[in-house]
Write an enzyme that holds these catalytic residues in place. Structure first.
Site, mmCIF file in Angstrom:
data_model
loop_
_atom_site.group_PDB
_atom_site.id
_atom_site.type_symbol
_atom_site.label_atom_id
_atom_site.label_comp_id
_atom_site.label_asym_id
_atom_site.label_seq_id
_atom_site.Cartn_x
_atom_site.Cartn_y
_atom_site.Cartn_z
ATOM 1 C CE LYS A 15 -7.712 -74.352 17.215
ATOM 2 N NZ LYS A 15 -8.193 -74.757 18.545
ATOM 3 N NE ARG A 90 -3.647 -71.723 21.310
ATOM 4 C CZ ARG A 90 -4.875 -72.225 21.369
ATOM 5 N NH1 ARG A 90 -5.060 -73.512 21.556
ATOM 6 N NH2 ARG A 90 -5.914 -71.459 21.234
ATOM 7 N NE ARG A 129 -16.061 -69.748 19.779
ATOM 8 C CZ ARG A 129 -14.847 -70.261 19.622
ATOM 9 N NH1 ARG A 129 -14.683 -71.405 19.006
ATOM 10 N NH2 ARG A 129 -13.793 -69.622 20.076
ATOM 11 N NE ARG A 135 -14.529 -69.902 23.982
ATOM 12 C CZ ARG A 135 -13.656 -70.667 23.322
ATOM 13 N NH1 ARG A 135 -14.040 -71.789 22.767
ATOM 14 N NH2 ARG A 135 -12.400 -70.299 23.239
ATOM 15 N NE ARG A 146 -9.068 -66.919 21.984
ATOM 16 C CZ ARG A 146 -10.269 -67.304 21.589
ATOM 17 N NH1 ARG A 146 -11.215 -66.408 21.384
ATOM 18 N NH2 ARG A 146 -10.538 -68.575 21.410
HETATM 19 P P1 AMP Z 1 -8.953 -72.722 22.417
HETATM 20 O O1 AMP Z 1 -10.285 -73.238 22.826
HETATM 21 O O2 AMP Z 1 -8.085 -73.785 21.773
HETATM 22 O O3 AMP Z 1 -9.043 -71.485 21.575
HETATM 23 O O4 AMP Z 1 -8.187 -72.299 23.773
HETATM 24 C C1 AMP Z 1 -8.718 -71.327 24.621
HETATM 25 C C2 AMP Z 1 -7.612 -70.679 25.426
HETATM 26 O O5 AMP Z 1 -6.958 -71.678 26.234
HETATM 27 C C3 AMP Z 1 -6.492 -70.041 24.616
HETATM 28 O O6 AMP Z 1 -6.813 -68.727 24.187
HETATM 29 C C4 AMP Z 1 -5.352 -70.058 25.627
HETATM 30 O O7 AMP Z 1 -5.519 -69.046 26.596
HETATM 31 C C5 AMP Z 1 -5.558 -71.400 26.330
HETATM 32 N N1 AMP Z 1 -4.842 -72.487 25.634
HETATM 33 C C6 AMP Z 1 -5.386 -73.524 24.947
HETATM 34 N N2 AMP Z 1 -4.438 -74.327 24.440
HETATM 35 C C7 AMP Z 1 -3.250 -73.778 24.795
HETATM 36 C C8 AMP Z 1 -1.891 -74.120 24.562
HETATM 37 N N3 AMP Z 1 -1.550 -75.199 23.831
HETATM 38 N N4 AMP Z 1 -0.940 -73.327 25.108
HETATM 39 C C9 AMP Z 1 -1.251 -72.250 25.847
HETATM 40 N N5 AMP Z 1 -2.500 -71.850 26.093
HETATM 41 C C10 AMP Z 1 -3.509 -72.601 25.577
#
Ligand code: AMP
Length: 198
Positions: A15, A90, A129, A135, A146
């Site tokens: 995404k 989310r 990744r 990461r 997650r």
């Molecule tokens: P992502 O890169 O979108 O997978 O986000 C990485 C991490 O950031 C997630 O595992 C959450 O810990 C935090 N995060 C990102 N977006 C949100 C959101 N909308 N609400 C809460 N935590 C978020």
């Protein structure tokens, strides 16, 4: 062309990459909460310090904090005529926060793109990744956490947007270009992207 978009998908669905491609094609900013949090951590800001442990564990940052960050970002001039949100909302609480913010501006989301990939495919892409980017939230245990949160908390938001008639599922399996083409076709069929020249 104005388009207010959201891209949703499990971690490893592609995404982030697709979001950037679609936003570029539509001339709108791609707004990723994950990227904003990672930038805050890298920059050593207050926000970064508040979210470091949460992100490392793969948990969700509290809605209040996340929604405040997004509201501030959406208030920037470049998001006035459209945007693509990646990774926000989310959960159902964040859907309500976003609804409130957008309706205050007389706006609403035009389309919610759900990138569908099977769980095994997400896991194998995330493991790759992890090796490539290192990461800290791409370890096996954190990945499982997650994905569980995605299924429990994020997937239900698709029901809400589905009821509004603005959710569109896209098959996330295939080459980057194939998946981008599918999304662009979905946007075009709703009048959210210019038709491709024949
Ligand atoms: P992502 O890169 O979108 O997978 O986000 C990485 C991490 O950031 C997630 O595992 C959450 O810990 C935090 N995060 C990102 N977006 C949100 C959101 N909308 N609400 C809460 N935590 C978020």
């Amino acid at each position: 062309m104005t388009a207010r978009l959201l891209i949703v998908g499990p971690q490893g669905s592609g995404k982030g990459t697709q979001g950037i491609r679609i936003a570029q094609a539509a001339g709108i900013p791609a707004i990723s909460t994950g990227d904003m949090f990672r930038a805050a951590i890298a920059g050593g800001t207050d926000l970064g310090r508040q979210v470091t442990a949460i992100i490392e564990a793969g948990d969700l940052v509290p809605d209040e904090l996340t929604s405040a960050v997004v509201r501030e970002r959406l208030a920037q001039p470049d998001a006035a005529d459209g945007f693509l949100l990646d990774g926000y909302p989310r959960n159902l609480g964040q859907v309500a926060d976003l609804d409130e913010f957008l309706s205050g501006r007389g706006e609403q989301l035009d389309l919610v793109i759900e990138l569908r990939v099977p769980r095994e495919e997400s896991i194998s892409r995330l493991s790759l990744r992890a090796q490539e980017q290192g990461r800290t939230d791409d370890t096996e245990e954190v990945i499982a956490n997650r994905l569980g949160i995605y299924e429990r908390e994020t997937a239900p938001i698709l029901g809400v947007y589905g009821e509004r008639g603005i959710a569109q599922a896209i098959d996330g399996i295939g080459s980057l270009d194939e998946v981008t083409d599918r999304i662009v076709a979905a946007l075009q069929s709703r009048g959210l992207a210019r038709p491709t020249a024949a």
